[in-house]
Scaffold this motif. Structure first.
Motif, PDB file in Angstrom:
ATOM      1  N   LEU A  15       3.992  74.436  65.214  1.00  0.00           N
ATOM      2  CA  LEU A  15       4.552  73.842  63.998  1.00  0.00           C
ATOM      3  C   LEU A  15       3.495  73.008  63.273  1.00  0.00           C
ATOM      4  O   LEU A  15       3.377  73.071  62.035  1.00  0.00           O
ATOM      5  CB  LEU A  15       5.754  72.972  64.363  1.00  0.00           C
ATOM      6  CG  LEU A  15       6.585  72.387  63.218  1.00  0.00           C
ATOM      7  CD1 LEU A  15       7.158  73.489  62.345  1.00  0.00           C
ATOM      8  CD2 LEU A  15       7.703  71.519  63.774  1.00  0.00           C
ATOM      9  N   CYS A  16       2.726  72.256  64.019  1.00  0.00           N
ATOM     10  CA  CYS A  16       1.645  71.464  63.419  1.00  0.00           C
ATOM     11  C   CYS A  16       0.552  72.363  62.852  1.00  0.00           C
ATOM     12  O   CYS A  16      -0.019  72.061  61.797  1.00  0.00           O
ATOM     13  CB  CYS A  16       1.058  70.512  64.462  1.00  0.00           C
ATOM     14  SG  CYS A  16       2.167  69.168  64.954  1.00  0.00           S
ATOM     15  N   ALA A  27       0.963  75.282  61.570  1.00  0.00           N
ATOM     16  CA  ALA A  27       1.476  75.881  60.335  1.00  0.00           C
ATOM     17  C   ALA A  27       1.529  74.891  59.185  1.00  0.00           C
ATOM     18  O   ALA A  27       1.500  75.295  58.018  1.00  0.00           O
ATOM     19  CB  ALA A  27       2.867  76.464  60.584  1.00  0.00           C
ATOM     20  N   THR A  28       1.611  73.612  59.490  1.00  0.00           N
ATOM     21  CA  THR A  28       1.741  72.603  58.439  1.00  0.00           C
ATOM     22  C   THR A  28       0.458  71.814  58.183  1.00  0.00           C
ATOM     23  O   THR A  28       0.181  71.426  57.043  1.00  0.00           O
ATOM     24  CB  THR A  28       2.871  71.608  58.781  1.00  0.00           C
ATOM     25  OG1 THR A  28       2.630  71.041  60.078  1.00  0.00           O
ATOM     26  CG2 THR A  28       4.220  72.310  58.787  1.00  0.00           C
ATOM     27  N   MET A  29      -0.330  71.581  59.234  1.00  0.00           N
ATOM     28  CA  MET A  29      -1.528  70.738  59.085  1.00  0.00           C
ATOM     29  C   MET A  29      -2.826  71.485  59.342  1.00  0.00           C
ATOM     30  O   MET A  29      -3.898  70.942  59.104  1.00  0.00           O
ATOM     31  CB  MET A  29      -1.441  69.546  60.044  1.00  0.00           C
ATOM     32  CG  MET A  29      -0.279  68.611  59.778  1.00  0.00           C
ATOM     33  SD  MET A  29      -0.311  67.125  60.816  1.00  0.00           S
ATOM     34  CE  MET A  29      -0.068  67.838  62.444  1.00  0.00           C
ATOM     35  N   THR A  82      -5.012  74.303  62.188  1.00  0.00           N
ATOM     36  CA  THR A  82      -5.319  74.375  63.614  1.00  0.00           C
ATOM     37  C   THR A  82      -6.163  73.196  64.094  1.00  0.00           C
ATOM     38  O   THR A  82      -5.977  72.707  65.207  1.00  0.00           O
ATOM     39  CB  THR A  82      -6.057  75.684  63.919  1.00  0.00           C
ATOM     40  OG1 THR A  82      -5.291  76.780  63.420  1.00  0.00           O
ATOM     41  CG2 THR A  82      -6.265  75.868  65.405  1.00  0.00           C
ATOM     42  N   ALA A  98      -3.799  70.389  64.807  1.00  0.00           N
ATOM     43  CA  ALA A  98      -2.512  70.755  65.412  1.00  0.00           C
ATOM     44  C   ALA A  98      -2.225  70.024  66.717  1.00  0.00           C
ATOM     45  O   ALA A  98      -1.072  69.871  67.100  1.00  0.00           O
ATOM     46  CB  ALA A  98      -2.454  72.261  65.642  1.00  0.00           C
ATOM     47  N   GLY A 147       8.748  75.963  65.935  1.00  0.00           N
ATOM     48  CA  GLY A 147       7.323  76.269  65.890  1.00  0.00           C
ATOM     49  C   GLY A 147       7.049  77.752  65.866  1.00  0.00           C
ATOM     50  O   GLY A 147       6.159  78.223  65.144  1.00  0.00           O
ATOM     51  N   ALA A 178       8.014  79.021  62.270  1.00  0.00           N
ATOM     52  CA  ALA A 178       7.084  78.532  61.244  1.00  0.00           C
ATOM     53  C   ALA A 178       5.716  79.196  61.368  1.00  0.00           C
ATOM     54  O   ALA A 178       5.128  79.632  60.367  1.00  0.00           O
ATOM     55  CB  ALA A 178       6.948  77.015  61.342  1.00  0.00           C
ATOM     56  N   TYR A 179       5.215  79.299  62.593  1.00  0.00           N
ATOM     57  CA  TYR A 179       3.891  79.885  62.794  1.00  0.00           C
ATOM     58  C   TYR A 179       3.903  81.388  62.542  1.00  0.00           C
ATOM     59  O   TYR A 179       2.968  81.931  61.953  1.00  0.00           O
ATOM     60  CB  TYR A 179       3.412  79.585  64.215  1.00  0.00           C
ATOM     61  CG  TYR A 179       2.052  80.140  64.529  1.00  0.00           C
ATOM     62  CD1 TYR A 179       0.906  79.570  63.992  1.00  0.00           C
ATOM     63  CD2 TYR A 179       1.914  81.245  65.372  1.00  0.00           C
ATOM     64  CE1 TYR A 179      -0.352  80.084  64.281  1.00  0.00           C
ATOM     65  CE2 TYR A 179       0.667  81.756  65.673  1.00  0.00           C
ATOM     66  CZ  TYR A 179      -0.462  81.171  65.122  1.00  0.00           C
ATOM     67  OH  TYR A 179      -1.702  81.687  65.413  1.00  0.00           O
ATOM     68  N   ALA A 219       4.444  81.674  58.476  1.00  0.00           N
ATOM     69  CA  ALA A 219       3.417  81.092  57.608  1.00  0.00           C
ATOM     70  C   ALA A 219       2.004  81.226  58.153  1.00  0.00           C
ATOM     71  O   ALA A 219       1.040  81.261  57.394  1.00  0.00           O
ATOM     72  CB  ALA A 219       3.733  79.611  57.367  1.00  0.00           C
ATOM     73  N   ALA A 259      -2.106  76.799  58.632  1.00  0.00           N
ATOM     74  CA  ALA A 259      -2.387  76.284  57.292  1.00  0.00           C
ATOM     75  C   ALA A 259      -3.869  76.480  56.986  1.00  0.00           C
ATOM     76  O   ALA A 259      -4.720  76.437  57.881  1.00  0.00           O
ATOM     77  CB  ALA A 259      -2.008  74.814  57.206  1.00  0.00           C
TER      78      ALA A 259
END
Length: 201
Positions: A123-124, A126-128, A130, A133, A181, A184-185, A188, A191
């Protein structure tokens, strides 16, 4: 430059696997040498899980953002398979110690925390991205190990990593993180890196 990108990508997985395995061997050795108890303490089990997941975080993205986003591949299925493979690696390696002199268990604790931490890391990613993460899983887990809260319900949810294997709130929290997670991963992907981070890769 294309050959360099492919080279870095090919080396990332073996290095991550070697690091994860090395962390496990180190923690197993420390417990075997300094403790007479065959059952490893829960904080040590959770910390080992965290180190393994952090090591495998590097494999969630590649040095080429454009390739990670291209429609030429069926990325969702590949990403799901990647996370499942990471989960199996972490779980199988630690559960294999149950037959040794330093047992990393119980089994359900290993399965629950491996799934939850990998989901949180994905999840991290995908949002912030690798590169960052592992920040949240590291901080959250260390706090949970240091100050595990057994009551009330909110405390057990916030420190789910360190709760007893049969704790329902912890299992639900880990399950939600794992599912969130994974979705999302898979959808998406990682990121996109900032220009400075991309240059470092």
């Amino acid at each position: 430059m294309r050959w360099l990108t492919l080279y870095l990508r090919s080396r990332r997985v073996p290095i991550a696997l070697a690091t994860a395995g090395g962390c496990t061997v180190l923690m197993w050795s420390l417990w075997s040498v300094f403790s007479d108890d065959r059952t490893v303490a829960v904080p040590m089990v959770v910390l080992t899980l965290l180190l393994m997941v952090a090591a495998l975080t590097a494999t969630l993205g590649g040095p080429d953002d454009a390739l990670d986003k291209t429609a030429a591949f069926s990325w969702p299925s590949r990403r799901i398979a990647h996370l499942l493979a990471a989960f199996l690696i972490v779980a199988v390696v630690l559960l294999a110690t149950m037959a040794t002199g330093a047992r990393f268990g119980p089994a359900w604790l290993v399965v629950r925390d491996a799934a939850g931490l990998l989901g949180l890391t994905a999840l991290c990613a995908a949002t912030m991205g690798t590169a960052r993460a592992w920040f949240l899983p590291l901080g959250w887990t260390l706090v949970a190990i240091i100050t595990p809260l057994s009551d009330p319900l909110a405390g057990r949810i916030l420190t789910w990593q360190a709760q007893a294997p049969d704790d329902t709130a912890a299992a639900m929290t880990a399950g939600l993180l794992a599912f969130g997670g994974l979705v999302a991963y898979a959808v998406a992907g990682p990121a996109r890196s900032a220009p400075a981070e991309a240059a470092q890769h």
